[in-house]
Design an enzyme around this catalytic site. Structure first.
Site, PDB file in Angstrom:
ATOM      1  N   GLY A  15     -49.522 -54.860 -23.487  1.00  0.00           N
ATOM      2  CA  GLY A  15     -49.193 -55.339 -24.839  1.00  0.00           C
ATOM      3  C   GLY A  15     -48.386 -56.758 -24.872  1.00  0.00           C
ATOM      4  N   ARG A  76     -56.194 -55.195 -21.502  1.00  0.00           N
ATOM      5  CA  ARG A  76     -55.961 -53.991 -20.612  1.00  0.00           C
ATOM      6  C   ARG A  76     -57.453 -53.856 -20.019  1.00  0.00           C
ATOM      7  NH1 ARG A  76     -51.568 -51.768 -23.010  1.00  0.00           N
ATOM      8  NH2 ARG A  76     -51.076 -52.228 -25.127  1.00  0.00           N
ATOM      9  N   ASP A 107     -44.828 -51.080 -17.881  1.00  0.00           N
ATOM     10  CA  ASP A 107     -45.057 -50.352 -16.491  1.00  0.00           C
ATOM     11  C   ASP A 107     -46.471 -50.009 -16.017  1.00  0.00           C
ATOM     12  OD1 ASP A 107     -45.681 -48.703 -18.829  1.00  0.00           O
ATOM     13  OD2 ASP A 107     -44.299 -47.006 -18.307  1.00  0.00           O
ATOM     14  N   GLY A 108     -47.361 -49.930 -16.925  1.00  0.00           N
ATOM     15  CA  GLY A 108     -48.896 -49.859 -16.662  1.00  0.00           C
ATOM     16  C   GLY A 108     -49.220 -51.013 -15.701  1.00  0.00           C
ATOM     17  N   SER A 109     -48.699 -52.211 -16.289  1.00  0.00           N
ATOM     18  CA  SER A 109     -49.242 -53.512 -15.408  1.00  0.00           C
ATOM     19  C   SER A 109     -48.533 -53.429 -13.951  1.00  0.00           C
ATOM     20  CB  SER A 109     -48.607 -54.628 -16.205  1.00  0.00           C
ATOM     21  OG  SER A 109     -49.247 -54.750 -17.341  1.00  0.00           O
ATOM     22  N   THR A 130     -42.066 -56.294 -22.450  1.00  0.00           N
ATOM     23  CA  THR A 130     -42.321 -55.401 -23.546  1.00  0.00           C
ATOM     24  C   THR A 130     -41.239 -55.458 -24.512  1.00  0.00           C
ATOM     25  OG1 THR A 130     -42.898 -53.039 -23.800  1.00  0.00           O
ATOM     26  CG2 THR A 130     -41.862 -53.723 -21.822  1.00  0.00           C
ATOM     27  N   ASP A 132     -40.364 -52.544 -26.125  1.00  0.00           N
ATOM     28  CA  ASP A 132     -39.734 -51.315 -26.173  1.00  0.00           C
ATOM     29  C   ASP A 132     -38.587 -51.068 -25.508  1.00  0.00           C
ATOM     30  OD1 ASP A 132     -41.881 -50.482 -27.925  1.00  0.00           O
ATOM     31  OD2 ASP A 132     -43.243 -49.960 -26.345  1.00  0.00           O
ATOM     32  N   ASP A 134     -38.346 -49.901 -22.434  1.00  0.00           N
ATOM     33  CA  ASP A 134     -38.364 -48.780 -21.636  1.00  0.00           C
ATOM     34  C   ASP A 134     -38.728 -48.746 -20.537  1.00  0.00           C
ATOM     35  OD1 ASP A 134     -40.912 -50.058 -22.240  1.00  0.00           O
ATOM     36  OD2 ASP A 134     -42.138 -48.161 -22.885  1.00  0.00           O
ATOM     37  N   ARG A 176     -42.720 -45.012 -28.830  1.00  0.00           N
ATOM     38  CA  ARG A 176     -43.474 -43.801 -28.710  1.00  0.00           C
ATOM     39  C   ARG A 176     -42.616 -42.851 -28.058  1.00  0.00           C
ATOM     40  NH1 ARG A 176     -48.709 -46.105 -27.438  1.00  0.00           N
ATOM     41  NH2 ARG A 176     -48.837 -47.190 -29.670  1.00  0.00           N
ATOM     42  N   GLU A 192     -28.916 -45.103 -42.901  1.00  0.00           N
ATOM     43  CA  GLU A 192     -28.275 -43.868 -43.214  1.00  0.00           C
ATOM     44  C   GLU A 192     -28.649 -43.009 -41.982  1.00  0.00           C
ATOM     45  OE1 GLU A 192     -29.324 -45.965 -45.574  1.00  0.00           O
ATOM     46  OE2 GLU A 192     -27.387 -46.256 -46.263  1.00  0.00           O
ATOM     47  N   LYS A 218     -24.093 -42.538 -52.527  1.00  0.00           N
ATOM     48  CA  LYS A 218     -24.956 -43.446 -52.262  1.00  0.00           C
ATOM     49  C   LYS A 218     -26.240 -43.242 -53.184  1.00  0.00           C
ATOM     50  CE  LYS A 218     -23.995 -44.165 -47.455  1.00  0.00           C
ATOM     51  NZ  LYS A 218     -24.269 -44.335 -45.842  1.00  0.00           N
ATOM     52  N   SER A 220     -29.098 -45.265 -52.815  1.00  0.00           N
ATOM     53  CA  SER A 220     -30.496 -45.364 -52.176  1.00  0.00           C
ATOM     54  C   SER A 220     -30.193 -45.288 -50.633  1.00  0.00           C
ATOM     55  CB  SER A 220     -30.849 -47.185 -52.239  1.00  0.00           C
ATOM     56  OG  SER A 220     -29.810 -47.933 -51.775  1.00  0.00           O
TER      57      SER A 220
END
Ligand code: ATP
Length: 328
Positions: A15, A76, A107-109, A130, A132, A134, A176, A192, A218, A220
């Site tokens: 990605g 990919r 990590d895939g790469s 990336t 994320d 991660d 994810r 919130e 509150k 909203s």
């Protein structure tokens, strides 16, 4: 700095993320600085298999530091997952005289790079790109900071409409398996509630929390939900559940989606990318291979690539506590 490396191939894979272009620029210019040839490999491993190369000099990367995405394109490649595909990639690398690879991706790469290096002895160096965040072995991945800013800006806008109509918004953000984006952007945007994969709040506690929020005055609310959160089966399921149990709430859902991956890289990501590119090339020149460049406590570091792939990243528990206090 003496080295046997004469030609480095650079690619972006998996990605895309904002920060990939400044990283390409840094790799290319560091190569030029040390009189090493640099070959841009288009479309990740698929480009290596097909010999889709272009020589890059210092001027080829003018005016890309501020651009999102990747000028080298990303892809990919299923073919690279096969031994035959990797053999073609190796044959092309040898034909081109490429001594080492810098792989900018997730990590895939890095798994692909590790297997390629084990099979054919090619030197590889990873740069974590990336949104994320991660990847083990670095406090920050390229694109993460930009994505946080994008998400906070989007939630600020959603809050304007939420407060004008006294609505509750569920905002789904990427993540994810990990909740770094949700947790940090959620705190930054004053959400919130923040729902992350690492912690199952439970639907009943969510209802209780929203009820208390309404009772405290509150009108909203914003609930940030990471894609991988397990509180409901998905964000629309949560919306339905809240509407059934708290009819006083008017609920809307906003899924931010791919816009989180785009945009001009933040200053932090540009600087990080510049530092990582220098570290990647100079580490290869020192004979190092099978590492990923990272940043730890604001210093450049190297993490063995297998550890980067297998290791986990942890949510900052203190930030979770801060988030709880802020939603009082
Ligand atoms: P993102 O975090 O955005 O998903 P990523 O780098 O993890 O990025 P992947 O699609 O998992 O993205 O991997 C990118 C490419 O790396 C794959 O398309 C494939 O070509 C190669 N790759 C991944 N895993 C392997 C593997 N086990 N063997 C060989 N190649 C692999």
């Amino acid at each position: 700095m003496s080295t046997t490396i004469k030609k480095i191939g650079v690619m972006t894979s998996g990605g895309d993320s904002p920060g990939m272009n400044p990283a390409i620029r840094s790799v290319v210019r560091t190569c030029a600085y040390h009189n090493i040839e640099c070959v841009g490999i288009y479309r990740g491993y698929q480009g290596l298999i097909e010999g889709d190369f272009k020589y890059l000099d210092a001027r080829s990367v003018n005016n890309i530091i501020n651009k999102g995405g990747t000028i080298l394109k990303s892809a990919r490649s299923q073919e690279f997952r096969t031994k035959e595909g990797r053999q073609k990639a190796y044959d092309n690398a040898v034909k081109e005289g490429i001594d080492a690879l810098v792989v900018i991706g997730g990590d895939g790469s890095f798994t692909g790079a590790m297997i390629f290096s084990d099979e054919f002895g090619v030197s590889v160096m990873g740069i974590p790109g990336t949104i994320d965040n991660d990847i083990h072995g670095t406090d920050s991945t390229l694109g993460y900071d930009t994505a946080l800013n994008t998400v906070v800006e989007a939630i600020d806008k959603i809050r304007d409409t939420a407060s004008s109509h006294n609505r509750l918004f569920f905002v789904e953000v990427m993540g994810r398996d990990v909740g770094h984006i949700a947790l940090n952007a959620g705190v930054g945007a004053g959400a919130e509630e923040i729902l992350i994969p690492e912690e199952n709040l439970g639907k009943d506690r969510l209802i209780e929390s929203l009820r208390r929020s309404r009772q405290s005055g509150k009108s909203s609310s914003i609930v940030v939900v990471a894609e991988g959160d397990k509180t409901g089966s998905n964000v629309f399921d949560l919306k339905n559940y809240v509407e059934e149990n708290l009819p006083e709430y008017e609920v809307r859902v906003s899924v931010l989606g791919h816009m989180q991956r785009g945009g001009s890289p933040s200053c932090w990501d540009r600087v990080l990318a510049s530092r990582m590119g220098v570290k990647a090339v100079e580490s290869l020149m020192e004979g190092k291979t099978n590492y990923m460049v990272g940043i730890k406590e604001n210093k450049m570091s190297l993490c063995p690539i297998d550890k980067a792939v297998k290791g986990k990243t942890e949510i900052d528990m203190e930030l979770l506590r801060v988030s709880d206090i802020m939603t009082t």
